[in-house]
Scaffold this motif. Structure first.
Motif, PDB file in Angstrom:
ATOM      1  N   THR A 118       0.842  -1.208   0.000  1.00 27.54           N
ATOM      2  CA  THR A 118       0.000   0.000   0.000  1.00 27.54           C
ATOM      3  C   THR A 118       0.875   1.255   0.000  1.00 27.54           C
ATOM      4  N   ALA A 171      -3.741  -2.131  -0.749  1.00 28.68           N
ATOM      5  CA  ALA A 171      -5.143  -1.771  -0.516  1.00 28.68           C
ATOM      6  C   ALA A 171      -5.502  -0.532  -1.331  1.00 28.68           C
ATOM      7  N   SER A 172      -4.564   0.408  -1.427  1.00 27.56           N
ATOM      8  CA  SER A 172      -4.846   1.637  -2.175  1.00 27.56           C
ATOM      9  C   SER A 172      -4.557   1.403  -3.658  1.00 27.56           C
ATOM     10  N   GLN A 173      -5.059   2.314  -4.490  1.00 30.78           N
ATOM     11  CA  GLN A 173      -4.904   2.128  -5.931  1.00 30.78           C
ATOM     12  C   GLN A 173      -4.029   3.213  -6.549  1.00 30.78           C
ATOM     13  N   VAL A 223      -9.102   9.681  -1.526  1.00 37.26           N
ATOM     14  CA  VAL A 223      -9.674   8.321  -1.497  1.00 37.26           C
ATOM     15  C   VAL A 223      -8.629   7.322  -0.990  1.00 37.26           C
ATOM     16  N   ALA A 224      -7.406   7.418  -1.523  1.00 38.34           N
ATOM     17  CA  ALA A 224      -6.346   6.482  -1.119  1.00 38.34           C
ATOM     18  C   ALA A 224      -6.023   6.630   0.364  1.00 38.34           C
ATOM     19  N   ARG A 263      -8.058   7.602   2.683  1.00 33.87           N
ATOM     20  CA  ARG A 263      -9.160   7.036   3.475  1.00 33.87           C
ATOM     21  C   ARG A 263      -9.080   5.515   3.513  1.00 33.87           C
ATOM     22  N   ILE A 264      -8.648   4.914   2.398  1.00 34.95           N
ATOM     23  CA  ILE A 264      -8.454   3.448   2.371  1.00 34.95           C
ATOM     24  C   ILE A 264      -7.333   3.076   3.343  1.00 34.95           C
ATOM     25  N   GLU A 318      -8.533   3.292   6.967  1.00 33.35           N
ATOM     26  CA  GLU A 318      -9.377   2.157   7.387  1.00 33.35           C
ATOM     27  C   GLU A 318      -8.553   0.896   7.609  1.00 33.35           C
ATOM     28  N   THR A 319      -7.603   0.640   6.715  1.00 32.94           N
ATOM     29  CA  THR A 319      -6.829  -0.595   6.867  1.00 32.94           C
ATOM     30  C   THR A 319      -5.885  -0.502   8.075  1.00 32.94           C
TER      31      THR A 319
END
Ligand SMILES: [Fe+2]
Ligand SMILES: [Fe+2]
Length: 183
Positions: free
Chosen positions: A48, A112-114, A130-131, A133-134, A137-138
């Protein structure tokens, strides 16, 4: 409550155990979890972070537009901080007796992130938010997983998590600022 005598016996036992299996380094017999599971989880976080480093670097170089200079600097700064997270995770994996998975093959699918390039500054900031926030959370999930099993890894992850929250907050501020500039 332990009395003094019991504590001294405990110390003797701890000292005895500390001399065993020296090849296992920091992982002692009272390690609370399955160390292989811990290493596998940390290696997902490694992937990630690699994706986050690369995405921020791309954004730092390719952001365009009048308002982009200060934003580029912020992207570049975040790339450095994500790289520092990567280093911390890799070091911890090593301490746990594992190997950090830095093989570039399959990094994207382990993360997990893109990796999204984004078209234009606003789009880049959105993708970064967005990344983050991912990542938040993880990392929260991982902090819960490590709990009391491995307090060192937990506190390391908590420090990284706090910085990811800062990143998300900064990206959110940029998004609001730039949306207002456009109207
Ligand atoms: Fe990070
Ligand atoms: Fe971040």
């Amino acid at each position: 409550m332990r009395d003094g005598g019991t504590f001294v016996e405990d110390i003797t036992e701890i000292r005895r155990r500390a001399r065993q299996q020296l090849g296992e380094g920091a992982v002692t017999q009272n390690y609370g979890g399955k160390v292989e599971d811990a290493i596998a989880l940390l290696n997902h976080a490694v992937a990630t972070e690699i994706v986050c480093v690369l995405r921020y670097k791309f954004h730092a170089v390719c952001a365009t537009g009048l308002a982009s200079e200060s934003v580029k600097a912020e992207f570049a700064q975040n790339a450095k901080e994500e790289e520092a997270h990567l280093d911390l995770l890799a070091e911890r994996i090593n301490q746990l007796g594992g190997k950090p998975d830095l093989n570039p093959d399959g990094v994207g699918s382990r993360a997990a992130s893109q990796y999204v390039e984004g078209s234009g500054l606003i789009d880049m900031i959105k993708e970064d938010l967005v990344a983050e926030r991912i990542a938040i959370e993880t990392y929260r999930e991982m902090v819960r997983y490590f709990g009391d099993k491995d307090p060192t890894t937990r506190s390391l992850l908590e420090r990284i998590l706090a910085q990811e929250e800062e990143h998300a907050n900064d990206m959110h501020d940029l998004l609001i600022g730039h949306d207002q500039n456009r109207t």
